[in-house]
Structure formats: C-alpha cells, structure tokens
Design a protein around this motif. Structure first.
Motif, PDB file in Angstrom:
ATOM      1  N   GLY A  36       0.810  -1.207   0.000  1.00  0.00           N
ATOM      2  CA  GLY A  36       0.000   0.000   0.000  1.00  0.00           C
ATOM      3  C   GLY A  36       0.843   1.256   0.000  1.00  0.00           C
ATOM      4  N   ILE A  37       1.930   1.230   0.806  1.00  0.00           N
ATOM      5  CA  ILE A  37       2.806   2.402   0.845  1.00  0.00           C
ATOM      6  C   ILE A  37       3.475   2.624  -0.515  1.00  0.00           C
ATOM      7  CG2 ILE A  37       4.914   3.336   1.878  1.00  0.00           C
ATOM      8  CD1 ILE A  37       4.099   1.889   4.484  1.00  0.00           C
ATOM      9  N   VAL A  38       3.987   1.532  -1.103  1.00  0.00           N
ATOM     10  CA  VAL A  38       4.643   1.639  -2.411  1.00  0.00           C
ATOM     11  C   VAL A  38       3.669   2.149  -3.476  1.00  0.00           C
ATOM     12  CG1 VAL A  38       5.730   0.325  -4.271  1.00  0.00           C
ATOM     13  CG2 VAL A  38       6.391  -0.093  -1.893  1.00  0.00           C
ATOM     14  N   LEU A  39       2.463   1.584  -3.432  1.00  0.00           N
ATOM     15  CA  LEU A  39       1.464   1.998  -4.415  1.00  0.00           C
ATOM     16  C   LEU A  39       1.111   3.466  -4.261  1.00  0.00           C
ATOM     17  CD1 LEU A  39      -0.494   1.211  -6.680  1.00  0.00           C
ATOM     18  CD2 LEU A  39      -2.154   0.569  -4.935  1.00  0.00           C
ATOM     19  N   THR A  71       1.847   6.108  -7.071  1.00  0.00           N
ATOM     20  CA  THR A  71       0.732   6.867  -7.639  1.00  0.00           C
ATOM     21  C   THR A  71       0.982   8.364  -7.508  1.00  0.00           C
ATOM     22  OG1 THR A  71      -0.797   5.079  -7.049  1.00  0.00           O
ATOM     23  CG2 THR A  71      -1.759   7.225  -7.537  1.00  0.00           C
ATOM     24  N   GLY A  72       1.492   8.772  -6.353  1.00  0.00           N
ATOM     25  CA  GLY A  72       1.773  10.190  -6.167  1.00  0.00           C
ATOM     26  C   GLY A  72       2.807  10.701  -7.150  1.00  0.00           C
ATOM     27  N   VAL A  73       3.919   9.931  -7.297  1.00  0.00           N
ATOM     28  CA  VAL A  73       4.971  10.330  -8.241  1.00  0.00           C
ATOM     29  C   VAL A  73       4.435  10.359  -9.667  1.00  0.00           C
ATOM     30  CG1 VAL A  73       7.191   9.660  -9.232  1.00  0.00           C
ATOM     31  CG2 VAL A  73       6.838   9.526  -6.752  1.00  0.00           C
ATOM     32  N   GLN A 105       2.099  13.317 -10.186  1.00  0.00           N
ATOM     33  CA  GLN A 105       2.863  14.557 -10.231  1.00  0.00           C
ATOM     34  C   GLN A 105       3.570  14.716 -11.578  1.00  0.00           C
ATOM     35  OE1 GLN A 105       6.099  14.792  -7.447  1.00  0.00           O
ATOM     36  NE2 GLN A 105       6.199  17.021  -7.508  1.00  0.00           N
ATOM     37  N   GLN A 106       4.212  13.611 -12.036  1.00  0.00           N
ATOM     38  CA  GLN A 106       4.926  13.662 -13.305  1.00  0.00           C
ATOM     39  C   GLN A 106       3.959  13.884 -14.472  1.00  0.00           C
ATOM     40  OE1 GLN A 106       8.204  13.641 -13.347  1.00  0.00           O
ATOM     41  NE2 GLN A 106       8.256  13.993 -15.559  1.00  0.00           N
ATOM     42  N   ARG A 107       2.804  13.225 -14.369  1.00  0.00           N
ATOM     43  CA  ARG A 107       1.816  13.377 -15.441  1.00  0.00           C
ATOM     44  C   ARG A 107       1.294  14.816 -15.509  1.00  0.00           C
ATOM     45  NH1 ARG A 107      -3.740   9.781 -16.142  1.00  0.00           N
ATOM     46  NH2 ARG A 107      -4.470  10.821 -18.050  1.00  0.00           N
ATOM     47  N   THR A 108       1.071  15.406 -14.350  1.00  0.00           N
ATOM     48  CA  THR A 108       0.613  16.800 -14.309  1.00  0.00           C
ATOM     49  C   THR A 108       1.659  17.728 -14.906  1.00  0.00           C
ATOM     50  OG1 THR A 108      -0.674  16.329 -12.314  1.00  0.00           O
ATOM     51  CG2 THR A 108      -0.216  18.640 -12.817  1.00  0.00           C
ATOM     52  N   LYS A 109       2.942  17.505 -14.542  1.00  0.00           N
ATOM     53  CA  LYS A 109       4.015  18.337 -15.097  1.00  0.00           C
ATOM     54  C   LYS A 109       4.096  18.197 -16.612  1.00  0.00           C
ATOM     55  CE  LYS A 109       7.112  18.485 -11.079  1.00  0.00           C
ATOM     56  NZ  LYS A 109       8.460  18.098 -10.568  1.00  0.00           N
TER      57      LYS A 109
END
Length: 634
Positions: A391-394, A398-400, A403-407
C-alpha cells in the motif's frame, strides 16, 4: 473484360527486350535474364530469385543488379497490389538508389509509373511519365527502349477508349520490327485485335487475333496465347457464334491454369458463365461461376468474388431457385458492405485484439492475486506486512506518477500554446505584408498612374499644337504600363476573386509571350475546393518564385507546372528540362529559402530533384491540409 484480359502480362514484355546489360558477374546476369520468365509462370520462385539477386548485388555493389531487383519488386507490387503502392515503391527506388540515373533500367521505372497512372485513369500524368521514358531512350539512342515505351503509350490510348490512336502506335512498332521472331509481335497483334473489337470491326479483329494465336503457339508463349484466345472468343460471340466463343474461352482457361495466373483464370471463368447465362444455360452458368468464386476466394480477390456472386444470383433466378438466388443476393450486399467499410472493420478488429489482450492481462493479474492471497492466508503476519508495504509503495508510486503526469501535461500545453502563438504571429506578419503590398499597389494605380495619365493628356494637347514631344508621351505611357504591371504583380486580384487555379493560368499565359513563347504548360486537378485565402496566397507566391527561377536561371526550353488539390494533400510541382543546379544552391539559394520560410507555417515540405544538364523537378506538398490547424481562425 475482354479488353483488360491482355493487361496483366503486358508489362513484363515491356522490359524484357531492354533488360540485358553487360556485367562481370555471370550469376547476377543469369538471375536478371531468368527472373522475368519465372514472374510469368511461378511467382513464388521469382520472389526467391529476386531476393537472391538483391542480396548478391548489394554485396558486390553491382548497380544494375540492385536496380533490377528494385524494379522487379515494383512490378510485383503493381500486379498484386494497388497502383498507388507501386508508385510509392517506384519513387522510393528513384530517390534512394545511388547513381540510378546512369543505369540502363532507369526508363523502365517511368514506363511502369505511366502504367500505374493508366490504371488510376489519370492519363495526363501517364503521358508525362511515358514522355520521360522516351526522352531517356532518345538520349541513350536505345531503339528497343523507345519501342517498349511506344507500346505502353499505345496501351494507354487503348485504356482511354481511343482504339484508333492505339492501333497507330502498335502498327508503327510492328513496322519497325518486321521479323516474326520479334518477342512482342504476338502481344501487339492481340492488342490490335482487342482495339478492333472495341471499334465493332469483329472480322478484322478475328484476323489479327488468329495471327497472334498462331505466333504465340509457335513460340510457346502461353500468356499471349491465352489472351489471344480470349479476344478471339469475344469476336466470335459478337458475330453470333456462341459455341465457338465458349470453346475458345475453355482453351484459354486451360493455359491460364498452366501458367498459374489466378486473376485472369477467374476472368475467363466469369466470361464463360456469362455466355452460358446469355445462351439460356443457367446450370452451366452456375458451374463456371462457382469455379470463379472458389478461385477468387482462395486468392482473396474481392472484386472477382462479387462478380461471381452476381452471376450466381442471376443464374439461380433463371433456374427459378428463389432460395439460392436470395442467398447470393444477401452475400452481394454483405460483401459490398464489407468492401465499403474495410477501414472500419480494420479498426474494429484492432480494437478487438486490444480488448482481448487487456482481458488476458486482467485474467493473469486476477490469477496472481488469488495465488498471493492463498499464500498470505498461511502466514497472517507476513500478509499484513506485505499488504502494508504494497500500500505504501502503491501510494508513493501513484503520487509520483500523478505529479509527473501533471508536469508533462502542463509542459505540453505550454509548448502547444507557444507554437500556436508563433504561427499566429507569422500569419499576422504575412497578412500585414500582403496588406502593405495591396496598399502600395493601390497607391501606384490610383496615384502615380493617374498623374502620369493626366500628364500624357496635357502633352498630347501640346503636341497637337506642333511641339515635337511625342517621344516624351511614349515614355510616360510606358511608365504607366510598367507601374500597372508592378501593381498587379504585387497584389494578385485574380487570386482573391476567382481562386488559385485561375491566377496561375493567367500568370502562365503572361509568361508564354515574347522570348518564352509556349515555354510553360499547366496541369490542374481538383478533388475539393481550396477556400483558405492565406494558404492560396502562399502557394501562389511559391509558384511565382519557382517560375521566376526557371525563366532567369534554368536555361530551359520547356517547363510543366502541376497543381493537384486532393482531400489529403495539396501538391505544387514545377518540372523543367534546363541545366539543373548543384546541391550547394539547393541549400543556400535565396528563392528556395523564401519558399521554405513561407510553407513552414503550413507544415509544408519542399523536395528537389535536380540533375546537371538534365533538368529539375521541385515539389511542394501540404499533407493532411484540411485536418490541420495552422493558425487561429478567429
């Protein structure tokens, strides 16, 4: 159908007579000599031999072998694929084979390109390709090549519904090659017979066809023999001898089977079925239509399958078998729908494959999940640690990822806005240039021209009183004329009022005066109207730049300007027979730089093909022009 029965094998004859070239590589020469025969009798063997020829020639750096392998592949593409695909293969070979212009096979590519345009019923472009081949033959003083080109031109006239002109070319070739051993003699006799059939002179057609058949039998040329029998059958049928026509068609189909020509074999079967149906023998019509259907289905020839279905539906209807007739009418509708929706079906098939792949992937993931859960049930502590870690890895992943997709999305949007802004500015600059041109033209026409006109009138009044100033009046009139000409060149009013084609036609007419009389010709084809005034203006300015370069620098005798406005492309081509120019000038010439700058706004491309002392061809293309947003229309 009878006329087209001679088309498929004709092209192979056109280059056999000009194919030989001396070489220090006997194996390469042997392959070049033997491949044409295999292409007519066993295509699978021919393809292997072509691959062998291409590989051996590439290793030995044998130009003629490389060129011939490319030509054989182009010819097979023409026979088995579309004319457009063959044209692309030809253009690729001409552009990518180094020093191809020095090879004896160069003209064969232009002959085949002309045949492709005939297949597309674009006879103007076909004649241009044939003229290029004739020009090469005359430069090389190659009689055999010139003869082959004349046969192609005759065939083009035959396909264009001009049998008299076609007969003239065929008879000229026969007179130039009177020997019975001339390889193309049987082919030419059958061509002439087909022309006389088209003209309704069936007796003369029978005579020529019989001569061609006899010669083909003596030479063992089964392809020509089958064609001659097919044409003679047509003559007998038109003269009321249906039984003889049927017998000849059966014999023709026998030879088609021997040389493994499935497309023409299906044509013979369909013609037999059609004759039996017209002769009120529906059972036999069904038999031969079924053969045509089976053969065409085996070789994926949809058009022949459709023709067989239509004959079968009609034959069963005559047999009063309503159920079978209805079945084939349904198949006809289904096949027509499938042909018209081919692109849609391909897209659906692709989506189905993608769906199945995703479904399989989901099933695999589900299976892995079940295995994991089974293992975790055996160790509760390990299960919770794995779940927590996963769960932590996911969450982190997901956050990374988000974030990258938004950038990336933001960067892409910024870049797109910058590009649109650049194009909008370039468009505004271009529009401002044209507005300034219009203002200058109006000032010249309404200001200086009017002033000169008044001055001319006053001078004429003074001259009438006896003063010798007529020469001054002439100079002022000439100045007024020059200013009007400059005004019209700066602002092409005809372009804005009547469109691009009319403006170019008027400019061509103006160019073809004085020393340049009849130098330029113009070919125009329009599938859809061009309503974008800015794009029209860009193309017109490019046309002016190209023709100015030809007049000033090319030292040409003839030049052809072609404009094609198609649904997916606009193409402007200028071709001359002048002295050509170097690669350095292609990159540094101011006129060409101006053209590149103008067309870049519309994602246009510039292609230059120039050979010293042999001419230049410059092509400007705008791909997918209707679907691209070049600037903000608002």
């Amino acid at each position: 159908m009878f006329l087209r029965s001679i088309v498929t094998v004709q092209f192979l004859f056109l280059f056999v007579s000009v194919i030989a070239q001396s070489s220090h590589k006997p194996e390469i020469d042997s392959l070049i000599k033997n491949i044409p025969a295999q292409m007519r009798s066993n295509e699978a063997v021919a393809v292997k031999m072509i691959d062998q020829l291409g590989g051996l020639s590439a290793r030995e750096k044998h130009l003629h072998g490389i060129t011939q392998a490319a030509f054989f592949r182009c010819w097979l593409t023409y026979r088995n694929g579309s004319a457009d695909a063959a044209i692309r293969s030809i253009d690729s070979a001409l552009a990518n084979i180094n020093a191809i212009e020095t090879d004896s096979s160069l003209a064969n590519f232009y002959i085949l390109k002309g045949q492709c345009y005939v297949k597309k019923t674009q006879f103007n472009f076909a004649q241009l390709a044939f003229k290029r081949a004739l020009s090469i033959a005359e430069q090389k003083n190659d009689v055999a090549l010139r003869t082959s080109t004349m046969i192609s031109i005759g065939w083009a006239y035959m396909e264009d519904g001009k049998p008299k002109e076609a007969i003239g070319f065929f008879e000229t070739v026969l007179k130039a090659n009177p020997a019975e051993s001339y390889p193309n003699r049987a082919l030419l006799l059958c061509n002439i017979a087909a022309c006389y059939n088209t003209m309704g002179n069936f007796t003369t057609a029978s005579t020529y066809a019989s001569r061609g058949i006899a010669l083909a039998r003596s030479q063992g040329a089964m392809g020509d023999l089958a064609n001659g029998l097919n044409i003679l059958a047509h003559s007998f049928y038109q003269q009321g001898n249906t039984e003889k026509a049927i017998a000849l068609l059966k014999e023709a189909s026998m030879y088609r089977q021997k040389i493994a020509d499935p497309s023409m074999l299906a044509s013979d079967y369909l013609e037999l079925a059609n004759l039996y149906l017209k002769n009120n023998q529906p059972a036999l019509a069904i038999e031969w239509s079924t053969k045509a259907k089976d053969s065409s289905l085996q070789h994926s020839n949809a058009l022949k399958v459709l023709a067989a279905y239509e004959l079968l539906a009609n034959a069963y209807e005559v047999e009063k078998d309503a159920a079978s007739s209805l079945e084939f009418y349904k198949k006809i509708l289904h096949l027509k729908d499938s042909l018209s929706d081919e692109k849609y079906n391909q897209s659906m098939a692709s989506m189905q494959v993608e769906f199945e792949a995703q479904k399989k992937q989901s099933e695999n993931l589900e299976l892995k999940k079940e295995n994991l859960e089974s293992k975790l049930r055996n160790a509760s502590q390990q299960r919770w640690m794995i779940l927590l870690g996963s769960g932590i890895v996911l969450f982190l992943f997901t956050g990374v990822y988000l974030q990258q997709r938004t950038k990336n999305s933001y960067r892409a949007k910024i870049i797109q806005q910058q590009l649109l802004e650049q194009k909008r500015r370039a468009r505004d600059i271009m529009a401002a240039e044209e507005n300034e041109r219009s203002r200058i033209a109006a000032d010249l026409h309404d200001g200086v021209c009017q002033t000169l006109a008044v001055a001319s009138m006053q001078l004429r009044n003074i001259s009438a009183e006896g003063s010798p100033i007529s020469s001054v009046d002439d100079l002022i009139n000439q100045a007024g004329k020059d200013i009007r000409d400059i005004s019209h060149k700066i602002t092409p009013e005809l372009l804005l009022k009547e469109g691009l084609a009319k403006a170019i036609q008027r400019s061509i007419a103006n160019l073809n005066v004085g020393e340049n009389k009849d130098m330029f010709s113009f070919i125009y084809y329009e599938e859809v109207p061009l309503e974008d005034n800015i794009l029209s203006l860009v193309i017109y300015r490019c046309f002016q730049e190209l023709t100015t370069n030809i007049v000033k620098h090319a030292d040409a005798k003839k030049a052809v300007v072609q404009l094609g406005i198609y649904t997916d492309e606009i193409q402007l081509m200028a071709e001359d027979d002048g002295k050509g120019f170097s690669n350095e000038l292609m990159q540094t010439g101011l006129g060409l730089q101006n053209i590149r700058r103008r067309i870049s706004l519309f994602s246009g491309t510039l292609t230059i093909d120039s050979i010293t002392q042999k001419g230049t061809t410059i092509t400007i293309s705008f791909k997918d022009w209707k679907n691209k947003i070049f600037y903000d229309a608002s």
